[in-house]
Enzyme design. Structure first.
Site, short mmCIF file in Angstrom:
data_model
loop_
_atom_site.label_atom_id
_atom_site.label_comp_id
_atom_site.label_asym_id
_atom_site.label_seq_id
_atom_site.Cartn_x
_atom_site.Cartn_y
_atom_site.Cartn_z
N GLU A 1 41.23 41.33 41.32
CA GLU A 1 40.01 40.94 40.61
C GLU A 1 39.80 41.77 39.35
OE1 GLU A 1 38.28 38.35 40.96
OE2 GLU A 1 39.11 37.66 42.84
N TYR B 1 30.13 40.83 39.39
CA TYR B 1 31.18 39.85 39.68
C TYR B 1 32.20 40.42 40.67
CZ TYR B 1 35.41 37.21 39.56
OH TYR B 1 36.51 36.51 39.97
N ASP C 1 31.51 34.29 37.14
CA ASP C 1 32.27 34.57 35.93
C ASP C 1 32.10 33.38 34.98
OD1 ASP C 1 33.83 32.57 37.03
OD2 ASP C 1 35.70 33.72 37.01
#
Length: 350
Positions: A40, A122, A140
């Site tokens: 991520e 996020y 996002d």
């Protein structure tokens, strides 16, 4: 007008489509929270195709949290070289070290995980939902684009305060039984179907529930104000070599853009004479004369470097001052080099 049970229909259509159509990506083959966390962070502002080989090398070298937590910074930055946004790597290492020393693992608690250095909303939502199945929003650009069209949200997605609207929308819609597939489904839909331009609406599993599709507004949404124009800055690079074929390299400061990386001596000026003076004084060497080698533009997120690179010879060498040293061509491979330096190196055939 959406049907009464449209939220349930939306969840089912999205997660079913994701399970059947998702791309086969390496970080989707694991439930290891640490590896998912790495993916991520790497995927922030970086293309999937670019990330895949980096993720493979990184998780092989730093296979567990302890390996990354105590890795030498130079090795870490070398492994990250080419991915850009280098502060991500430093923040990731710092956060992994804190998590390892405090919890011995990636904490399965959004509040604890979200307080680690560099872990934003996020990343918190993505890791918690994908790795631990905790219903949490992972908003996002892809998610905001999808939901702005589905829900006809006209708020400017470039404004930070707007994120809260989308986080609340996700929590209204999220599949509590499978938040991982739901969040990844939103991201996947935005990446491959609900694209910024010319969305592939006929392939969309939720088009019948999409407000923008029914009103013909899919090209209008999301609303996004234009970024400020990037400023350009002149930079003169002087690639200095000595009589033994070694090249002078300097290390950038530990803070700021390209922190801690190595480059050919560089001065932020458009005047070659001033650049020679700056480089000579910085390293305690007499540099010159210079010959122009290459010109190019290098675009960063918020600025542009207008680079003119020269070569110069210091036959007698000498001991350079400051954070610098002489390196043979093959030794340059051991240094973490930013992309502008790689461009100069390539142009010089070093």
């Amino acid at each position: 007008m959406k049907p009464l049970n449209w939220k349930e229909d939306f969840r089912g259509a999205l997660t079913g489509w994701y399970r059947a159509e998702k791309r086969d990506l390496p970080w989707r083959r694991t439930r290891n929270p640490y590896h998912i966390w790495i993916s991520e962070v790497m995927l922030q502002q970086t293309r999937v195709d670019t990330v895949i080989p980096y993720y493979a090398r990184f998780t092989e070298r730093f296979s567990d949290m302890k390996e990354l937590a105590y890795a030498p910074e130079e090795e870490l930055m070398k492994m990250w070289e080419g991915l850009g946004y280098y502060s991500r790597a430093r923040n990731l290492q710092s956060a992994v070290r804190e998590a390892y020393e405090t919890y011995g693992e990636v904490p399965a608690d959004p509040e604890k995980f979200g307080k680690l250095k560099g872990v934003g909303p996020y990343t918190e939502g993505a890791v918690m939902s994908i790795a631990y199945g905790i219903p949490a929003p992972a908003v996002d650009g892809n998610v905001m684009r999808v939901l702005s069209r589905v829900l006809l949200i006209d708020e400017d997605i470039a404004k930070p305060k707007t994120r809260r609207i989308f986080e609340e929308a996700v929590m209204e819609l999220i599949d509590k039984d499978d938040p991982s597939s739901f969040n990844q489904g939103l991201m996947e839909l935005g990446a491959v179907v609900c694209t910024p331009r010319r969305p592939k609406c006929l392939l969309c599993p939720v088009r019948e529930l999409c407000g923008a599709y029914h009103e013909g507004r899919e090209e209008e949404l999301p609303v996004k104000s234009k970024k400020k124009k990037q400023q350009s800055f002149p930079h003169i690079v002087i690639a200095v070599h000595d009589g033994e074929g070694r090249w002078l390299m300097e290390q950038r400061p530990e803070d700021g853009l390209l922190a801690g990386m190595w480059q050919f001596p560089t001065a932020e000026t458009a005047d070659p004479e001033e650049a020679v003076r700056i480089v000579s004084e910085r390293h305690g060497l007499t540099v010159g004369p210079i010959d122009e080698a290459v010109r190019f533009r290098h675009v960063f997120t918020h600025r542009i470097w207008e680079v003119t690179a020269y070569t110069a010879s210091v036959p007698d060498g000498g001991t350079p001052e400051g954070r610098s040293g002489w390196f043979r061509p093959e030794e340059l491979d051991t240094l973490t080099l930013p992309n502008p330096t790689k461009k100069v190196r390539s142009a010089l055939g070093i």
